[in-house]
Structures are given as structure tokens and as C-alpha cells.
Design an enzyme around this catalytic site. Structure first.
Site, PDB file in Angstrom:
ATOM      1  N   LYS A 249       0.835  -1.202   0.000  1.00  0.00           N
ATOM      2  CA  LYS A 249       0.000   0.000   0.000  1.00  0.00           C
ATOM      3  C   LYS A 249       0.871   1.254   0.000  1.00  0.00           C
ATOM      4  CE  LYS A 249      -3.895  -2.313   2.209  1.00  0.00           C
ATOM      5  NZ  LYS A 249      -4.680  -2.607   3.409  1.00  0.00           N
TER       6      LYS A 249
ATOM      7  N   GLN B 259      -4.432  -1.067   9.612  1.00  0.00           N
ATOM      8  CA  GLN B 259      -4.486  -2.416   9.031  1.00  0.00           C
ATOM      9  C   GLN B 259      -5.110  -3.400  10.019  1.00  0.00           C
ATOM     10  OE1 GLN B 259      -3.685  -3.092   5.894  1.00  0.00           O
ATOM     11  NE2 GLN B 259      -3.973  -5.295   6.007  1.00  0.00           N
TER      12      GLN B 259
ATOM     13  N   ASP C 283     -10.818   3.645   4.324  1.00  0.00           N
ATOM     14  CA  ASP C 283     -11.204   2.234   4.364  1.00  0.00           C
ATOM     15  C   ASP C 283     -12.718   2.072   4.318  1.00  0.00           C
ATOM     16  OD1 ASP C 283      -9.532   0.080   4.371  1.00  0.00           O
ATOM     17  OD2 ASP C 283      -9.230   0.033   6.541  1.00  0.00           O
TER      18      ASP C 283
HETATM   19  N1  GUN Z   1      -6.946  -6.329   6.243  1.00  0.00           N
HETATM   20  C1  GUN Z   1      -7.278  -7.021   5.136  1.00  0.00           C
HETATM   21  N2  GUN Z   1      -7.917  -6.233   4.241  1.00  0.00           N
HETATM   22  C2  GUN Z   1      -7.996  -5.004   4.809  1.00  0.00           C
HETATM   23  C3  GUN Z   1      -8.547  -3.761   4.375  1.00  0.00           C
HETATM   24  O1  GUN Z   1      -9.121  -3.618   3.288  1.00  0.00           O
HETATM   25  N3  GUN Z   1      -8.424  -2.735   5.247  1.00  0.00           N
HETATM   26  C4  GUN Z   1      -7.820  -2.869   6.464  1.00  0.00           C
HETATM   27  N4  GUN Z   1      -7.754  -1.809   7.248  1.00  0.00           N
HETATM   28  N5  GUN Z   1      -7.300  -4.003   6.885  1.00  0.00           N
HETATM   29  C5  GUN Z   1      -7.384  -5.070   6.068  1.00  0.00           C
END
Ligand code: GUN
Length: 301
Positions: free
Chosen positions: A54, A98, A121
Site C-alpha cells: 500500500k 491495518q 477504508d
Molecule cells: N486487512 C485485510 N484487508 C484489509 C482492508 O481492506 N483494510 C484494512 N484496514 N485491513 C485489512
């Protein structure tokens, strides 16, 4: 039938290119680079990989990006303090914590502490509510990526029966809300199945479009799909592969080899939904920056 591959890597690269162009325009015109802050708490190996990807993607798109890495014994109060600091930091238009978090930290408390205007998110209850009400602001990146994959691969869900396996807050619930909307690119009839669904196969065989988000390796087998189905596999499961140097390989929630004999189109794992999640996170971050420049009236989608 042998399925067409839906190329998530290629489509994500298109989206990232489009985002990058708009970021360049924004920097030239307003002197502002969209900023994304990512918080990673604990030492989940898969999360560390996702977060690195990311951050790299954000920088590649011309954004400012910071990753805050905190140890697994970080207290909930410390985690909340980090979010508060990022809420107040004007360099960051988007904040992502995350998931999963270490067990002693409440995911709800952390998500609810994020300023909804920076919640790229789309998991804050305020943004969940906007999506349910048909006025989405930040759509969670994985469901947004699935919709984009369907549209750009020529599989408009309008009028189709979409069967979703999985009811998580991060995929199942938002994709249901997104695809059932009265809106271009949606207008599907959506059925959501879960662990208590009786005769799952009877449901999945009705799907024109099947979305598997169950987190169980290769659970969707060929007998569970009808000829001509379009399959979106959200699963990323590590299974032992001693012959590989890293000791595992990635498989989806769908038995790819068998199901692709019956499907009209299918996403691979890896290279399907995963790259789209990153691309849509960047798009959300761009939209957050746009909103901070232009205010609320500017359409964000
Ligand atoms: N863990 C797995 N996918 C995601 C996501 O799309 N956002 C976040 N914050 N954590 C994740």
C-alpha cells in the site's frame, strides 16, 4: 467451457494510472499531494506485506505516505492516540489502520476513532451508513475493487443474480449494499450466504455472478457452480507448499482449476481482487484530498 481470466493486475494498473494522472494535476494546480497514513500494529506477516504494498503504491501514484509500525503489545490507548494524531495532521487526507489488530485492542474502538472524512477504508459506522443509504462517500476498497473489476471486464451486474459467500464487515456486507443499489454499475439482485446457510451449493448454483469471501481454501468446488458463471475470488489463503522456497503458496476460496472449466470468467489468486484493493484505496485517498480542497459538494465517486 474454459473461463476467461479477469486480469486484476492489469485493471488495477489502469486505475492506478488514472489516479496518478489526477494526483499530478492536483499537485500542479493546488500544490497539494494526497497523503495516506497507514498504521500497522503487531507482527502479522501477511499484514506486513499488504502494508508495504500500500505504501509503495501510494508513493508511486505521487502521494505522500507514512507507515506507523507499532509493536504487538501496544495498548489500546496508545493506538487511539496515534489515530488522534493522524486525524489532526493536515498532511494526511486518508488514514488506514491495518486489520486484524492484536486481540487486546478493540477494532470497533479504533475504527470509530478515525475522522470519518479521512476514513479511506470506509469502515467507520458513519461511512457504512452512507453506503447503506445509497449515498456512498468512501466505499471499502475490496468491494469497490470487485465492482470495478466486473465493470471493466464487461460483466455489468445490472439485473444479474449475485451470490455472495461471506458476511464480513470488510467484504460481504458492503458488496451486498453496493451491488443492490439503484445506480449504474449496480442494480443486481444479491443473495448473501454464510456459515449458517443451509445447502450452500443450492444457493451458489443460482449465481450469475459468484463472489467468494469466506477465508477457506478452495471451498467453492465445481459442483457448486453453474455453467457460464462469473466468479470473483476474494480469498487469499496460505497453504503449505514445502517445495516452495517460502514454504507456502497462495490459493483462493475457489477450486480454481475445476471451477474455471465451467465458469465464463474468473479472477485468479493472486492477481485478481488483491491488486484492485490497493488501487481503490488510492482512489479513495485521492477523493479524500479532493474533498478537503473542494468541500463536500464535489462528487467523489
Ligand atoms: N486487512 C485485510 N484487508 C484489509 C482492508 O481492506 N483494510 C484494512 N484496514 N485491513 C485489512
Amino acid at each position: 467451457m474454459s473461463a476467461t481470466l479477469i486480469d486484476g493486475t492489469g485493471i488495477a494498473s489502469e486505475v492506478r494510472g488514472e489516479v496518478g494522472e489526477t494526483v499530478a494535476e492536483m499537485r500542479a494546480k493546488h500544490g497539494i499531494a494526497p497523503g495516506l497514513a497507514v498504521a500497522l500494529i503487531g507482527d502479522d506477516a501477511a499484514s506486513a506485506v499488504y502494508v508495504r504494498m500500500k505504501e509503495r503504491a501510494a508513493v508511486e501514484a505521487g502521494m505522500a505516505s507514512e507507515t506507523i509500525r507499532l509493536p504487538a503489545d501496544t495498548s489500546q490507548d496508545e493506538a487511539l492516540a496515534v489515530v488522534r494524531r493522524l486525524n489532526d495532521d493536515a498532511r494526511y487526507h486518508g488514514i488506514l489502520v491495518q486489520l486484524p489488530l492484536p486481540a487486546h485492542i478493540s477494532e470497533d474502538a479504533v475504527i470509530e476513532s478515525i475522522n470519518p472524512d479521512k476514513d479511506v477504508d470506509g469502515l467507520h459506522p458513519f461511512n457504512v451508513g452512507l453506503l447503506v443509504a445509497g449515498k456512498p462517500r468512501f466505499i471499502p476498497a475490496t468491494p469497490a475493487g470487485i465492482q470495478e473489476l466486473l465493470l471493466r471486464s464487461g460483466n455489468d451486474p445490472s439485473g444479474k443474480h449475485v451470490v455472495v459467500c461471506g458476511r464480513s464487515n470488510i467484504v460481504g456486507k458492503p458488496i451486498m449494499n453496493l451491488l443492490m443499489q439503484r445506480k449504474d454499475g449496480a442494480n443486481a439482485t444479491v443473495t448473501v450466504c454464510h456459515t449458517r446457510t443451509r445447502d450452500l451449493g443450492a444457493m451458489t448454483r443460482q449465481a450469475d455472478i459468484l463472489i467468494a469471501a469466506v477465508g477457506s481454501p478452495q471451498m467453492i468446488t465445481a459442483d457448486m457452480v453453474s455453467d457460464g458463471v462469473v466468479v470473483i475470488d476474494v480469498g487469499v489463503n496460505r497453504v503449505d507448499a514445502p517445495e516452495r522456497r517460502r514454504g507456502y503458496r497462495l490459493v483462493g476460496d475457489v477450486d480454481f482449476d475445476a471451477v474455471s472449466q465451467k465458469a465464463a470468467a474468473i479472477t485468479p489468486v493472486p492477481g485478481g481482487v488483491g491488486p484492485m484493493t490497493i488501487a481503490m484505496l488510492l482512489r479513495n485517498t485521492l477523493n479524500a484530498a479532493r474533498r478537503s480542497i473542494h468541500g463536500e459538494s464535489r462528487p467523489t465517486a
